[in-house]
Design a protein around this motif. Structure first.
Motif, PDB file in Angstrom:
ATOM      1  N   LEU A   1      61.025 117.389  49.837  1.00 34.08           N
ATOM      2  CA  LEU A   1      61.101 117.791  51.690  1.00 34.08           C
ATOM      3  C   LEU A   1      59.814 117.595  52.018  1.00 34.08           C
ATOM      4  CD1 LEU A   1      64.365 119.569  51.052  1.00 34.08           C
ATOM      5  CD2 LEU A   1      64.026 117.710  52.315  1.00 34.08           C
ATOM      6  N   GLY A   2      58.985 118.530  50.965  1.00 35.91           N
ATOM      7  CA  GLY A   2      57.620 118.947  51.770  1.00 35.91           C
ATOM      8  C   GLY A   2      56.566 117.843  51.348  1.00 35.91           C
ATOM      9  N   ALA A   3      56.716 116.945  50.788  1.00 31.84           N
ATOM     10  CA  ALA A   3      56.228 115.138  50.895  1.00 31.84           C
ATOM     11  C   ALA A   3      56.793 114.193  51.973  1.00 31.84           C
ATOM     12  CB  ALA A   3      56.053 114.686  49.936  1.00 31.84           C
ATOM     13  N   ALA A   4      57.913 115.016  53.013  1.00 27.85           N
ATOM     14  CA  ALA A   4      58.895 113.656  54.163  1.00 27.85           C
ATOM     15  C   ALA A   4      57.418 113.810  55.227  1.00 27.85           C
ATOM     16  CB  ALA A   4      59.715 114.056  53.440  1.00 27.85           C
ATOM     17  N   PRO A   5      57.288 113.426  56.083  1.00 28.62           N
ATOM     18  CA  PRO A   5      56.693 113.181  57.168  1.00 28.62           C
ATOM     19  C   PRO A   5      56.545 114.320  58.118  1.00 28.62           C
ATOM     20  CG  PRO A   5      57.717 110.877  56.922  1.00 28.62           C
ATOM     21  CD  PRO A   5      58.362 111.702  55.597  1.00 28.62           C
ATOM     22  N   ASP A   6      56.057 114.563  58.999  1.00 25.18           N
ATOM     23  CA  ASP A   6      55.582 116.096  59.356  1.00 25.18           C
ATOM     24  C   ASP A   6      56.890 117.279  59.294  1.00 25.18           C
ATOM     25  OD1 ASP A   6      54.343 114.868  61.024  1.00 25.18           O
ATOM     26  OD2 ASP A   6      56.355 113.356  61.721  1.00 25.18           O
ATOM     27  N   ALA A   7      56.389 117.360  57.718  1.00 26.13           N
ATOM     28  CA  ALA A   7      57.269 118.475  57.194  1.00 26.13           C
ATOM     29  C   ALA A   7      56.714 119.804  57.549  1.00 26.13           C
ATOM     30  CB  ALA A   7      56.862 118.912  55.311  1.00 26.13           C
ATOM     31  N   SER A   8      55.585 120.023  58.162  1.00 28.87           N
ATOM     32  CA  SER A   8      54.886 121.021  58.751  1.00 28.87           C
ATOM     33  C   SER A   8      56.488 121.484  60.109  1.00 28.87           C
ATOM     34  CB  SER A   8      53.514 121.186  58.941  1.00 28.87           C
ATOM     35  OG  SER A   8      53.217 120.183  59.713  1.00 28.87           O
ATOM     36  N   GLU A   9      56.556 120.380  60.568  1.00 26.05           N
ATOM     37  CA  GLU A   9      57.081 120.623  61.855  1.00 26.05           C
ATOM     38  C   GLU A   9      58.861 121.049  61.522  1.00 26.05           C
ATOM     39  OE1 GLU A   9      56.535 117.657  64.280  1.00 26.05           O
ATOM     40  OE2 GLU A   9      54.719 117.281  63.686  1.00 26.05           O
ATOM     41  N   TRP A  10      59.438 120.778  60.057  1.00 29.36           N
ATOM     42  CA  TRP A  10      61.111 121.551  59.855  1.00 29.36           C
ATOM     43  C   TRP A  10      61.203 121.305  58.606  1.00 29.36           C
ATOM     44  CZ3 TRP A  10      62.343 118.865  56.093  1.00 29.36           C
ATOM     45  CH2 TRP A  10      61.652 117.538  55.436  1.00 29.36           C
ATOM     46  N   PHE A  11      59.952 121.992  58.239  1.00 33.15           N
ATOM     47  CA  PHE A  11      60.523 122.561  56.276  1.00 33.15           C
ATOM     48  C   PHE A  11      59.905 123.870  56.469  1.00 33.15           C
ATOM     49  CE2 PHE A  11      59.379 122.013  51.872  1.00 33.15           C
ATOM     50  CZ  PHE A  11      60.896 122.850  51.536  1.00 33.15           C
ATOM     51  N   THR A  12      60.553 124.318  56.706  1.00 32.88           N
ATOM     52  CA  THR A  12      60.430 126.442  56.648  1.00 32.88           C
ATOM     53  C   THR A  12      59.981 126.722  55.048  1.00 32.88           C
ATOM     54  OG1 THR A  12      62.212 126.793  56.206  1.00 32.88           O
ATOM     55  CG2 THR A  12      61.803 126.720  57.893  1.00 32.88           C
ATOM     56  N   GLY A  13      60.456 126.010  53.931  1.00 33.99           N
ATOM     57  CA  GLY A  13      60.175 126.262  52.658  1.00 33.99           C
ATOM     58  C   GLY A  13      61.715 126.691  51.698  1.00 33.99           C
ATOM     59  N   GLY A  14      60.986 127.109  50.414  1.00 34.65           N
ATOM     60  CA  GLY A  14      62.591 126.676  49.574  1.00 34.65           C
ATOM     61  C   GLY A  14      62.548 128.229  48.539  1.00 34.65           C
ATOM     62  N   VAL A  15      63.284 128.776  47.757  1.00 33.86           N
ATOM     63  CA  VAL A  15      63.242 129.630  47.072  1.00 33.86           C
ATOM     64  C   VAL A  15      63.476 129.560  45.497  1.00 33.86           C
ATOM     65  CG1 VAL A  15      64.311 132.181  46.355  1.00 33.86           C
ATOM     66  CG2 VAL A  15      63.596 131.448  48.745  1.00 33.86           C
ATOM     67  N   VAL A  16      63.227 129.335  44.613  1.00 27.45           N
ATOM     68  CA  VAL A  16      63.304 128.886  43.304  1.00 27.45           C
ATOM     69  C   VAL A  16      63.782 130.200  42.926  1.00 27.45           C
ATOM     70  CG1 VAL A  16      62.488 128.077  40.786  1.00 27.45           C
ATOM     71  CG2 VAL A  16      61.648 126.957  42.764  1.00 27.45           C
ATOM     72  N   ALA A  17      65.398 129.681  42.820  1.00 24.80           N
ATOM     73  CA  ALA A  17      65.860 130.822  42.336  1.00 24.80           C
ATOM     74  C   ALA A  17      66.342 130.868  40.544  1.00 24.80           C
ATOM     75  CB  ALA A  17      67.218 131.212  43.297  1.00 24.80           C
ATOM     76  N   TYR A  18      65.769 130.299  39.907  1.00 27.13           N
ATOM     77  CA  TYR A  18      66.529 130.459  38.416  1.00 27.13           C
ATOM     78  C   TYR A  18      66.877 132.102  37.701  1.00 27.13           C
ATOM     79  CZ  TYR A  18      65.925 127.306  34.394  1.00 27.13           C
ATOM     80  OH  TYR A  18      66.177 126.434  33.233  1.00 27.13           O
ATOM     81  N   ALA A  19      66.199 133.147  38.316  1.00 26.39           N
ATOM     82  CA  ALA A  19      66.491 134.290  37.502  1.00 26.39           C
ATOM     83  C   ALA A  19      67.608 134.628  38.382  1.00 26.39           C
ATOM     84  CB  ALA A  19      65.618 135.045  37.726  1.00 26.39           C
ATOM     85  N   GLU A  20      69.143 134.980  37.747  1.00 22.21           N
ATOM     86  CA  GLU A  20      69.996 135.576  38.448  1.00 22.21           C
ATOM     87  C   GLU A  20      69.662 136.646  38.974  1.00 22.21           C
ATOM     88  OE1 GLU A  20      74.413 137.513  37.542  1.00 22.21           O
ATOM     89  OE2 GLU A  20      73.141 136.663  35.561  1.00 22.21           O
TER      90      GLU A  20
END
Length: 165
Positions: free
Chosen positions: A41-60
Motif C-alpha cells: 500500500l505504501g508503494a501505491a500512487p499518492d499513498a501519503s494522501e490516503w494510507f495512514t500506516g500499519g502495525v505489525v502485530a506479530y507478538a500476542e
C-alpha cells in the motif's frame, strides 16, 4: 507467472483510486505477513494522501496491548476483526485490513498450517474471511495472504464513480 510485486502493485493502485475517490484513509494490522501488506500500500500512487500506516502485530502482546484484541485465540476470525477495528481506531483511519493465522509449516494449536483469517473494517462495516492456503512453504502462504487481503480491502472500498460524468 506474474511477478508478486507487479501483482500487488496493480491491486494497490485500485485501492489507491478507490480510497482517494471516497476520501477514506486506510491502515493495516498484520501478523503473519509482517508488514508486506503495508509495504504494497505504501508503494501505491499518492499513498501519503490516503494510507495512514500499519502495525505489525506479530507478538500476542502487541495484538492485545496495542490493538485491544480480547479474542481467546489470536488465530481466529474474532481476532482478525478486532485487529482491523483496533488499528483503524489507533491510526485514525476510516478503513483497515488485518490478517492473522498460521504461516506454517507446522500447525498452531487447533489451526492447521495455511489457515488465515482476514478482516476489513470500512466506516464501521466489518467483513471477514477465512482462507486455507497451501502450507508447503510459509513464504507461499504469506504471498497468498497478501494478495487475498489486498483483494478483500479493494472489494470493500466503494466502487469508483463513472468517469467523465
Amino acid at each position: 507467472m506474474q511477478d508478486p510485486a507487479d501483482e500487488f502493485a496493480a491491486i494497490a493502485s485500485e485501492i489507491a483510486e478507490r480510497a482517494q475517490a471516497a476520501g477514506i484513509r486506510v491502515a493495516t494490522a498484520e501478523s503473519l505477513t509482517s508488514g508486506a501488506i503495508a509495504n504494497a500500500l505504501g508503494a501505491a500512487p499518492d499513498a501519503s494522501e490516503w494510507f495512514t500506516g500499519g502495525v505489525v502485530a506479530y507478538a500476542e502482546s502487541v495484538k492485545r496491548d496495542v490493538l485491544g484484541v480480547t479474542a481467546a485465540s489470536i488465530t481466529s476470525r474474532e481476532c482478525a476483526r478486532e485487529l482491523a477495528t483496533g488499528v483503524a481506531r489507533l491510526l485514525d483511519a476510516e478503513a483497515a485490513v488485518s490478517v492473522t493465522g498460521v504461516g506454517g509449516p507446522e500447525p498452531e494449536g487447533d489451526e492447521p498450517a495455511g489457515s488465515v483469517y482476514a478482516a476489513v473494517a470500512v466506516r464501521g462495516d466489518i467483513r471477514d474471511a477465512h482462507f486455507s492456503f497451501s502450507a508447503d512453504d510459509p513464504s507461499v502462504v504469506v504471498h497468498q495472504t497478501v494478495r487475498a487481503a489486498l483483494e478483500l480491502l479493494r472489494d470493500a472500498l466503494p466502487e469508483l464513480e463513472a468517469r467523465g460524468a
